[in-house]
Design an enzyme around this catalytic site. Structure first.
Site, PDB file in Angstrom:
ATOM      1  N   TRP A 185      -6.659   1.855  -2.580  1.00 23.69           N
ATOM      2  CA  TRP A 185      -6.497   2.944  -1.624  1.00 23.69           C
ATOM      3  C   TRP A 185      -6.242   4.225  -2.419  1.00 23.69           C
ATOM      4  CZ3 TRP A 185      -1.367   4.406   0.907  1.00 23.69           C
ATOM      5  CH2 TRP A 185      -1.558   5.285   1.974  1.00 23.69           C
ATOM      6  N   ASP A 234       1.891  -3.637  -1.706  1.00 20.79           N
ATOM      7  CA  ASP A 234       1.525  -2.886  -0.503  1.00 20.79           C
ATOM      8  C   ASP A 234       1.012  -3.886   0.541  1.00 20.79           C
ATOM      9  OD1 ASP A 234       0.681  -1.122   1.416  1.00 20.79           O
ATOM     10  OD2 ASP A 234      -0.487   0.133   0.065  1.00 20.79           O
ATOM     11  N   ALA A 251      -0.224  -3.840   4.077  1.00 23.30           N
ATOM     12  CA  ALA A 251      -0.658  -2.978   5.178  1.00 23.30           C
ATOM     13  C   ALA A 251      -1.528  -3.689   6.205  1.00 23.30           C
ATOM     14  CB  ALA A 251      -1.411  -1.779   4.623  1.00 23.30           C
TER      15      ALA A 251
END
Length: 393
Positions: free
Chosen positions: A127, A208, A210
């Site tokens: 990302w 992370d 998400a």
């Protein structure tokens, strides 16, 4: 004062979204922005969320502040979702944040407080905001190999070679599941090798999380995260935007695993301070909604069913596009789409082909080839496949 300012670089995804909205062509297709949409192009509110919100509305009698780190019940609910109930010898510290982006930033800020000279190791494919967040904090960044450009699969040897160059006090940014932008997740063998590398070097993972539940069940999507949690110190950044459909509510949690109760208390102190000097009190409504869902068996089962429906749709759309490209290009090289997980896939297009797709065919794609599989519906698949075949031949 303000005359000294110069414009910052435009956000690529925001710019793409604006261009799509301004495009008058009726057959245009948005494969860019990272939001789940159903076949009608809607991002509906989960029914479990509506039911939880109704319960909260009926009994909530105040909107006063909760605490600088948010509601402890939210900390426990999400921590248990990700890791299972705390065991003896596992010391957890947590802080609610304004979404997943803020959770990553909080984790990196905490790491910087502990080791100001640390390096942040970031996957070569990731990302883009990961790089922005680390550099905005003044942190030194390093890239580690992730995707082999020839095979478009994970470069196992290169990844492990690069991670072995990390040092004690460095942090390594990893994706819990449903890797953004490639959809390629490490298998169990590679997960174990990554954990072993981190144990050798003393680098700390920043995970992370998400897209929990978009690749497999939430329990299965936690497998890598739980393997990593066996390390002495771990940082986890959780987002409730996709998994609960609470995008605008900004639901996030920064969770730290510390090596002992004293370290845990110090981490909690720092997490409190980080929130205090940024936004003081994190948002509560979305966090309270998640807590309500996870704490009620009926709502939790309903949420998991809804999440499962999204996951099934993505799986179907991956298979549909892979078959369409196989038919048009007479190759099986896109069959990997069916092995990948989550909302995103990375196609070997390059900026020139992406521009051609946008300008000549009205297909909007981020960067050099990341596509959001949510946009490849039964209605749009043929259009997308025809356009991809045209630029790939």
């Amino acid at each position: 004062m303000f005359e000294r300012l110069t414009p910052t670089d435009p956000d690529a995804i925001l710019a793409l979204m604006q261009a799509f909205q301004a495009d008058p062509r009726p057959g245009k297709v948005d494969l860019g922005i990272g939001v789940w949409r159903d076949a009608e192009g809607r991002t509906p509110v989960f029914s479990a969320v509506k039911r939880a919100e109704k319960r909260i509305w009926k009994r909530q009698e105040t909107k006063t502040y909760v605490s600088f780190r948010g509601d402890a019940a939210f900390h426990e609910a999400v921590s248990n979702l990700l890791l299972g109930p705390a065991t003896d010898g596992q010391w957890r510290a947590a802080s609610a944040t304004t979404g997943g982006t803020s959770a990553v930033q909080t984790a990196l800020t905490l790491a910087r407080a502990a080791h100001p000279d640390l390096r942040v190791w970031i996957p070569a494919e990731t990302w883009p905001n990961h790089w922005v967040l680390a550099r905005s904090l003044g942190l030194e960044t390093r890239s580690f190999a992730y995707i082999d450009p020839d095979t478009q699969e994970i470069d196992r040897a290169g990844l492990l070679r690069d991670l072995d160059r990390a040092q004690a006090g460095d942090v390594v940014l990893l994706h819990a599941c449903c890797h953004n932008p490639t959809g390629a997740d490490p298998d169990a063998e590679l997960q174990a090798a990554i954990v072993a590398s981190l144990a050798r070097t003393g680098a700390v993972p920043v995970i992370d999380c998400a897209y929990l539940g978009f690749g497999a069940t939430p329990e299965e999507d936690c497998a890598f995260l739980r393997r990593l949690s066996t390390l002495p110190e771990v940082l986890i950044a959780f987002s409730g935007s996709k998994s609960f459909g609470l995008y605008r509510e900004r639901v996030g949690l920064c969770l730290a695993l510390a090596d002992g109760p004293q370290a845990r208390d110090v981490v909690e102190n720092h997490l409190t301070r980080i929130n205090r000097v940024t936004y003081s009190f994190p948002p509560d409504h979305g966090a309270r909604t998640v807590t309500e869902i996870l704490g009620d068996q009926t709502l939790r089962a309903e949420w998991q069913d809804e999440l499962g429906s999204i996951r099934d749709a993505i799986t179907t759309q991956r298979a549909r596009l892979a078959e369409a490209l196989r038919t048009r290009l007479n190759t099986d090289r896109f069959d990997r789409l069916t092995r990948q997980k989550g909302m995103f896939a990375m196609l070997p297009l390059g900026e020139a082909r992406v521009a051609e797709l946008r300008n000549a065919h009205g297909i909007y794609i981020v960067g050099a080839g990341r596509i959001n599989m949510a946009g490849v519906t039964e209605e749009t698949c043929a259009t997308v496949a025809d356009a991809l075949a045209a630029v790939l031949r």
